[in-house]
Write an enzyme that holds these catalytic residues in place. Structure first.
Site, PDB file in Angstrom:
ATOM      1  N   ASP A 506       0.865  -1.155   0.000  1.00 33.84           N
ATOM      2  CA  ASP A 506       0.000   0.000   0.000  1.00 33.84           C
ATOM      3  C   ASP A 506       0.918   1.225   0.000  1.00 33.84           C
ATOM      4  O   ASP A 506       2.094   1.118   0.332  1.00 33.84           O
ATOM      5  CB  ASP A 506      -0.849  -0.057   1.277  1.00 33.84           C
ATOM      6  N   ASP A 921      -1.596  -0.755   5.822  1.00 33.44           N
ATOM      7  CA  ASP A 921      -1.889  -0.265   7.169  1.00 33.44           C
ATOM      8  C   ASP A 921      -3.359   0.009   7.398  1.00 33.44           C
ATOM      9  O   ASP A 921      -3.775   0.172   8.524  1.00 33.44           O
ATOM     10  CB  ASP A 921      -1.104   1.012   7.447  1.00 33.44           C
ATOM     11  N   ASP A 925      -6.676  -2.210   3.056  1.00 31.14           N
ATOM     12  CA  ASP A 925      -5.681  -3.220   2.679  1.00 31.14           C
ATOM     13  C   ASP A 925      -6.035  -4.605   3.196  1.00 31.14           C
ATOM     14  O   ASP A 925      -5.317  -5.564   2.937  1.00 31.14           O
ATOM     15  CB  ASP A 925      -4.302  -2.823   3.231  1.00 31.14           C
TER      16      ASP A 925
END
Lengths: 1222, 348
Positions: A506, A921, A925
């Site tokens: 990410d 995080d 995700d």
């Protein structure tokens, strides 16, 4: 003022649940308008239904509540946050936001209608509530077992492992009198031991859970009783329907629907850190109707959904005083939350005990199986067939022997088939030729059972625990900023970390810090970049005096002095007015809750802006720095201090951020009773609603600024404003009020209304926020790529932002060829993809090198956006995309939705055997983290959703380097070796037993006595392999970091593969023969007895097996010495003890045999002759075909680094121990 | 064999530079950071070549010494199971051995090839006799041997567990099949004294076989398996039984019968008068009488010496091969230029 306020001030934060009304409540809202105003939002009911069939996760969500997965939990989570970055789209949107999530809502709302699915709660009437159906009380039980159920349940849990069942079958076989090879009790011992140890461990853990349950259940809460007063009650006695009073900083005992709070508007602030780890305050509301009531007389009925796991959704109706109100997730406060900033709150308990959402969510992370273990199964099958082969050979030979001696058996002194002891002469223990063969087969299974190394399963568990301990304790994985240690949430995939080939990352919060900083603004077409001003480094510190106290914002923001001056100046000119409006928009158009925090200095108070989106916080702090300080927010009004002047605005309506609109708006009633709408949102959607007729130049220049901001890697937002005249306001107000009280399809209605009102907006400007790269990210990415790991970045950001971050993080370099796929429709997308594939193939073929792990100059970077992925994923073009992507060394996906992230991961995962790792995080995700082989969560700003669903969690992206390159490498090497060694260790013993069987007329006599063969894998050789598996290091830390290329050993399966397995087995065969035959020849025609030669074989095997391990140990710690030599000594002692028992036939055998020189000469000869071939092969391999690891090990030994550096062939990576220390 | 202290030292200095952090030194810290001092031996050519050479130099002399020990043992082996059956019974030896009316006496003449020093061990050797057969090995009760009738559970001895409702002492197949050939030795006119004491392990006599356990009902069954025991002598003194009950590990085995405590000279002729009672004919087992001196190695056995010589010379051969290879094409030791990633970039 209050009378003008709509009944429901807050926009009810129900999620996608009720998107599509089944009853068209507002036909006057023109459908065509709403769909034309926004191309994305409405795609129609029929599409939603169609998607519903396809989306398995969604349909399962609606079909059973209890099985609601974390997927669906996260799906609705982010809807209420205002964040233009696409990284916060809801998960339910399937591959490209075509309304997949809506279908979910449709089925949900239909279901909600039915009474039988609802739970009826009579407020303040627990008797009636529990009359027809007794709801669970509020006592909780996290403990798994009670004293009575412990043994059966624990055994059931343990026997779910196949290995244990095998163990059990062997033990049962051994109980048959015909088969009793070992003593009956001896055979149960290992199983009993393992079961006992695990049982004790489980019991201890459960005992602790019992204790914490007890503490939890006996906490006290105030409960309303009939006479209208509150009494203290234990938590466990609270019942559904009772009214609970909670004071500041108290924990909520069960899920309650708020009735009233100390705030007259019914606002309560709660902290959900215990629930989801997010530390910011969230606002919850009591209904106006209940909040205004004179307590404590409440009567009413709440009809709510059955308990489910969705902590971000709640659906209910409340009937009170004949009025029907709808309740959403903002009206419920969940167990485990803490009340903050509100002196008291009253609520009615709707879910208690194990029905509470917190309890329903308390299951652990999903279990995954490591690849090594999956591979190991293949070898286990090979060993099993080998075992069957041995047993077959034994029984066939036995059959032949019995046939040949058929006539002699009756009187053969060592067989004596006939039993003369009874008057009737009968066969003794002879069941016919066929059955005898069968029994021989079963017996041989028992004798050779250790061929399947059951101890290995236990050892692997122990080694993993040890490895996890070292990972957790490693200070290189310790994040000082957040004081968080590394977390191992999944214990069984440690070694997968050493074989990763793809990393999906990410961007926001993972590569970047997610600490947003307001950087520059474009207001009314003028660029106020703070870059120029930065030279002075002036930090805007703005403060106001309130009641003689100084109020300061908590965060300091860099300000542009020019803009500051303008902002401070009067509002006369047009420019000043726009600036005024711009900052007012920043300060008001958000969901920030200001909190006043005390400082040590009693005169100075800090303003802490609590909000769910870091972007909003940054904007609010920026506004404060420029003199527009948000001081107070209730549900009804906002107080803003504008250059010392305090102004109160009424919040007439708030249209929350959602991922389709990608904007939010607030309708403010000015003190002079004018009404204005402020909108902020992503540029793509904002330019659709901007009144283009107004000022083309302004829009153009703003667009230019936006472009330049985003190419700097900044996140941009466009701010707009619209003045509402009375008729517009009235129309909106009526619709809004009606929608807010609508029971069904509320969210969809509100969306329509917001789309309606957010039109023809006049542009104010744009803001740019910097999302800083985390420390060490470029170096980490460089290391990972040097290690042969492909790093893919999946982000919700714009393409320009993503590319610029790509450059700054060294993901992209200037000499890479960029292939960009960015198309809006299916046809052009296909064409683009095909072209790109051809082009890259050509590029690759001209340079002739297909691999990208070295310093190959020509590399391709693929940049693809979410829009194109919609058309590619899940279609026949997936394969092409995969081929293209595998040619590229870097893949950057921008504007992707959360489920698309998972789609990309599965694209790779399904097509290769390579290991994938996803790191992220945020809640967006989660799907990706769960999809990947290894999921890593960053415990950062965006809550703990990612961490909760991850296998490993850590504080910073750069920890990935030590995690993979050091720990992953070690874990893999250690475990790979350990598995091979365990196969060898057990097979040696089995083969020695087998060879002896050939000399006992195939009757499965064991020379090695039963105690020794049982203790073999418990005492004699168990500990060394575990300790070596935990402690041994093939290479040092600094070497592994210096040469990331060493990591590829794991990617190539170097430590565990079929070739190694076969080689090991060949070695096993040789060693077992060397153990067996020299004593046989040496003692042939001698007086040696079974026990003595058995002792010799036992000791020879144990010494050999331990020396074999010692040969492969790379680093000798004192523990290693202790455990290896200790095991040998322990074996001697055990053998002596066993031989000192007069009741055993082998009494004193060891002492007798060891007094002869022959014994020791044989022992020495066996050990050396057995290890000779191994030493030769090992040396040839290490010396003439050295692996990278071997070379590095030698280099480590003689510290040749300097020479290597001078040669300049290896780029020295700037990651070193020292730097990691910072 | 240097210590793996390089990395740990950098870490401790790094740690000291930062104050106010958790303790970053000490044994526990080094342990958790996996920085314990370690010794990391690496196989270097020199070490390997010299190891093999050393092994060669150890094994060849050891082999020679063992071979010499083996050659120093004088061994006379005489198979008598066929010769001792009268001609007329040769076609049906089982009938001969079962027929109690036929005399089982037999004389064998053994010529001493070399002089034999006392003590000279007398063994009987049985071939193709599976004393390690599972049925056989299990058919005993060690507690009964020690406690006699004090221990009643003789179920493992079946089918020879009891007679007339009393447990047979000693019970089981092993005891039942006790070897019962007897030997008498004479040299010329004079009888050679055979010491039949101390042939069993002392530990067995003292702790495993009861001093007050008498074989009062032994071999009373319909089928006699072998020797009878004197019911007046306790088991602890029945040394033949004790020797027999140490079941042999291998199907060809020897059991100690006694010792001749006189030297025998070369070319002496020893006459063995034996009673050929034991039935090995039913399963084709061979019976042999063995006279042997002993060495530190035990009996005569060339295997170990030859094996040692073989391993020793193999080691030396390997060390020479490695030496030649090493001298011809040495690999730069620990040069990371030879690592695969560097090779790849050089070639491309």
């Amino acid at each position: 003022m209050d009378s003008k306020r709509p009944l429901l001030l807050q926009s009810p934060r129900t999620t996608n649940d009720q998107e599509f009304p089944t009853i068209p409540v507002f036909p006057e809202l023109p459908k065509s308008k709403s769909s034309s105003s926004n191309t994305v939002t409405f795609s129609g009911v029929e599409y939603g239904q169609q998607v519903d069939h396809k989306t398995s996760s969604n349909s399962s969500t609606s079909s059973s509540k209890s099985a609601m997965s974390i997927h669906s939990m996260s799906s609705s989570k982010r809807n209420n946050s205002l964040n233009h970055s696409g990284s916060k789209k809801p998960v339910t949107v399937r591959y490209g936001s075509k309304g997949g999530g809506d279908s979910d809502g449709l089925t949900m709302s239909q279901r909600e209608l039915r009474d039988e699915d609802a739970r009826l709660v009579y407020i303040n009437d627990p008797e009636k509530t529990n009359e027809s159906f007794e709801f669970f009380g509020n006592s909780i039980r996290t403990a798994k077992y009670s004293i009575l159920t412990f043994i059966p349940r624990n055994l059931f849990e343990q026997f779910r492992r196949v290995a244990y069942v095998y163990f059990l079958i062997i033990a049962i076989l051994n109980q048959l009198p015909q088969l009793a090879v070992f003593g009956r009790y001896v055979s149960i011992l290992p199983l009993a031991f393992v079961l006992f140890v695990t049982g004790v461990k489980d019991a201890f853990e459960d005992w602790r859970r019992h204790n914490s349950d007890k503490v939890e259940n006996n906490r006290l809460a105030s409960v309303l009783i009939n006479d209208g007063s509150f009494v203290e009650k234990k938590w466990k006695d609270i019942r559904v329907g009772e009214i609970v009073k909670i004071k500041t900083n108290e924990t909520i005992p069960c899920d309650i629907v708020l009735l009233s709070t100390s705030d007259p508007t019914g606002v309560a602030y709660v902290q959900t850190i215990n629930l989801d780890g997010e530390s910011n305050l969230k606002t919850r509301y009591a209904k106006q109707e209940t909040g205004s009531k004179v307590q404590p007389r409440y009567t009413g009925l709440i009809k709510c959904e059955k308990p489910n796991r969705n902590i971000y959704g709640f659906m209910a109706n409340m009937e009170i005083d004949g009025k029907k109100l709808s309740l959403g997730s903002t009206n419920i406060v969940l167990r485990g939350c803490e009340l903050k900033n509100t002196s008291w709150a009253l609520g009615v308990a709707v879910y208690c005990g194990r029905d509470t959402k917190a309890m329903l969510n308390s299951s652990g992370a999903p279990t995954k199986r490591s690849r090594l273990e999956t591979r190991m199964n293949y070898e286990i099958i090979m060993l099993s067939s080998f075992l069957v082969a041995l047993c077959t050979i034994t029984s066939v030979c036995a059959a032949v022997w019995l046939k040949r001696h058929k006539d002699e058996l009756n009187l053969l002194p060592y067989y004596r088939k006939l039993d003369f002891s009874k008057p009737k002469v009968d066969d003794y223990k002879y069941y016919g030729w066929g059955l005898e063969i069968f029994f021989t087969f079963l017996m041989s299974v028992i004798v050779y059972q250790v061929m399947i190394p059951i101890a290995l399963y236990i050892s692997i568990e122990l080694v993993r625990v040890g490895q996890a301990y070292f990972m957790i304790e490693d200070h290189r994985l310790y994040d000082e900023a957040t004081d968080s240690k590394f977390q191992c949430r999944a214990l069984n995939i440690n070694e997968d970390l050493g074989q990763i080939k793809y990393v999906f990352s990410d961007k926001t919060g993972t590569l970047t810090e997610n600490k947003m900083e307001f950087q520059c603004a474009s207001i009314w077409g003028v660029d106020y970049s703070s870059t120029k001003a930065n030279i002075d480094g002036e930090q805007g510190e703005y403060s106001v005096q309130v009641d003689g106290k100084v109020l300061k914002p908590k965060m300091k923001v860099k300000v542009n002095p020019e803009l500051l001056k303008l902002a401070r100046s009067a509002v006369e000119n047009e420019e000043g007015k726009r600036i005024y409006d711009f900052f007012l928009a920043l300060a008001t158009c958000n969901t920030i809750v200001p909190l006043v925090v005390d400082t040590p200095d009693s005169d100075v108070k800090l303003l802490d802006y609590q909000g769910e989106s870091p972007d909003e916080q940054a904007l609010a702090y920026a506004a404060a720095a420029y003199g527009f300080m948000l001081i107070e927010r209730t549900s009804g009004h906002i107080v803003i201090d504008i250059h010392g002047k305090r102004l109160k605005f009424n919040v007439l309506g708030l249209h929350e951020f959602d991922s389709d609109r990608k904007r939010m708006s607030v309708i403010l009633g000015y003190p002079d009773s004018s009404v204005k709408l402020f909108v902020k949102g992503a540029d793509t959607t904002m330019f659709n609603v901007i009144d283009k007729s107004y000022n083309m130049d302004l829009i153009k220049s703003t667009e230019t600024h936006l472009h330049s901001y985003s190419s700097l890697g900044l996140r941009t937002l466009v701010i707009g404003m619209k003045e509402l005249n009375t008729s517009e306001f009235e129309e909106w107000h009526a619709a809004y009020e009606a929608a807010s009280t609508a029971v069904f399809g509320r969210a969809a209605l509100l969306k329509k209304i917001s789309n309606n009102v957010e039109s023809n907006v006049c542009i104010l400007g744009a803001s740019a926020i910097e999302d800083k790269l985390q420390q060490g990210v470029p170096e980490a990415i460089e290391s990972l790529r040097a290690a042969g790991i492909k790093v893919w970045v999946l982000t919700g950001d714009k393409q320009e932002t993503a590319i610029s971050i790509g450059f700054s993080s060294k993901l992209l370099t200037r000499n890479m060829t960029q292939v960009i796929i960015n198309s809006n429709n299916r046809v052009s997308c296909r064409k683009n993809l095909k072209d790109a594939l051809e082009r890259s193939r050509k590029l690759m073929s001209t340079f002739g090198v297909g691999n990208n792990d070295g310093a190959v100059a020509n590399q391709i970077a693929l940049i693809i956006d979410g829009g194109s992925l919609v058309h590619i994923l899940d279609s026949e073009h997936e394969e092409e995309l995969f081929q293209l992507a595998s040619l590229c060394s870097v893949v950057l996906c921008c504007r992707v939705a959360p489920l698309q992230k998972a789609g990309i991961v599965s694209l790779v995962k399904n097509r290769t055997s390579d290991m994938t790792l996803a790191i992220g995080d945020g809640a967006n995700d989660v799907s990706m983290i769960q999809m990947a082989d290894v999921g890593v969560g960053i415990s950062g700003q965006e809550g703990r959703q990612a961490v909760m669903s991850s296998d490993f969690a850590m504080g910073q992206f750069r920890f990935l380097v030590p995690l993979l390159l050091i720990h992953g490498h070690w874990n893999y090497q250690r475990l790979g070796y350990m598995i091979l060694y365990n196969f060898y260790r057990n097979a040696v013993l089995v083969l020695v037993l087998f060879w002896y069987v050939l000399y006992t007329a195939f009757t499965l006599t064991t020379a090695i006595n039963e105690w020794s063969s049982t203790l073999y894998s418990i005492i004699y050789s168990a500990l060394p392999t575990i300790i070596v598996g935990i402690l041994d290091k093939d290479l040092g830390r600094s070497t592994l970091l210096k040469f990331p290329q060493l990591y590829s050993a794991g990617q190539r399966d170097e430590a565990y593969n079929k070739k190694l397995f076969l080689l090991t087995m060949a070695d096993t065969l040789w060693q077992s023969m060397v153990i067996f035959w020299p004593p046989l020849f040496a003692y042939w025609k001698s007086t040696i007895d079974v026990a003595s030669i058995g002792d010799l074989w036992t000791i020879a095997t144990v010494i050999l097996v331990n020396l074999h391990l010692a040969m492969d140990v790379v680093r000798w710690y004192w523990v290693t010495h202790a455990v290896i030599w200790g095991s040998i000594v322990a074996t001697f002692i055990s053998v002596m003890i066993i031989d000192a028992i007069p009741q055993l036939p082998g009494y004193w055998a060891f002492f007798h045999v060891s007094s002869s020189g022959l014994f020791w000469a044989l022992l020495l000869g066996i050990v050396i002759a057995a290890l000779l071939p191994r030493l030769v092969v090992k040396f040839i391999y290490e010396y003439y075909f050295p692996s990278d690891i071997q070379i590095s090990r030698e280099a480590e030994k003689i510290k040749q680094y300097q020479r290597v550096a001078e040669n300049g062939q290896i780029e020295m990576l700037p990651i070193s121990d020292q730097q990691q220390h910072r | 064999m240097d210590l793996d202290g390089g990395s740990s030292s950098t870490i401790s200095t790094g740690a000291r530079a930062i104050p106010g952090r958790p303790v970053r030194h000490g044994a526990l810290y080094q342990f958790t950071q996996q920085n314990l001092p370690a010794c990391k031996p690496v196989l270097t050519p020199a070490a390997v070549i010299s190891t093999f050479l050393l092994m060669g130099f150890i094994f060849i002399p050891v082999g020679l010494v063992t071979l010499r020990a083996s050659y120093s043992v004088v061994e006379i082996v005489d198979r008598y199971d066929i010769e001792c059956v009268p001609e007329e019974y040769r076609s049906n030896k089982v009938a001969y051995v079962k027929d109690d009316s036929v005399s089982k006496n037999c004389s064998r003449f053994l010529k001493v090839p070399k002089s034999m020093r006392a003590p000279i061990f007398i063994y009987y050797q049985l071939d193709n006799y599976y004393q390690n057969h599972r049925r056989y090995v299990k058919s005993r009760t060690d507690r009964q041997l020690l406690h006699g009738l004090g221990y009643n559970d003789t179920s493992s001895c079946r089918p020879l567990e009891s007679s007339d409702d009393l447990p047979i002492v000693p019970c089981g197949l092993i005891a039942w099949s006790l070897f019962n050939d007897t030997y008498k030795f004479s040299r010329g006119p004079s009888e050679l004294k055979v010491n039949r004491k101390d042939i069993a392990w002392k530990s067995d006599r003292n702790h495993k076989f009861g001093k007050h356990v008498y074989p009062f009902n032994f071999q009373n069954g319909t089928l006699t398996g072998g020797a009878k025991l004197d019911p007046t002598i306790p088991l602890s003194d029945q040394e033949d039984l004790i020797v027999w009950m140490r079941t042999a590990a291998l199907p060809t085995f020897r059991k100690l019968y006694g010792r001749i405590e006189e030297d025998l000279e070369a070319d002496d002729v020893i006459v063995v008068n034996l009673k050929n009672n034991y039935n090995t004919y039913s399963f084709g087992g061979k019976k042999k009488i063995v006279l042997s001196t002993s060495s530190w190695l035990g009996g005569k056995n060339d295997f170990l010496g030859i094996a040692n010589l073989f391993v020793g010379s193999f080691s030396i051969l390997i060390s020479i091969i490695f030496l030649v290879l090493h001298l011809k094409s040495p690999r730069p030791y620990g040069d990371t230029a030879y690592a695969s990633w560097n090779k790849k970039s050089i070639s491309s």
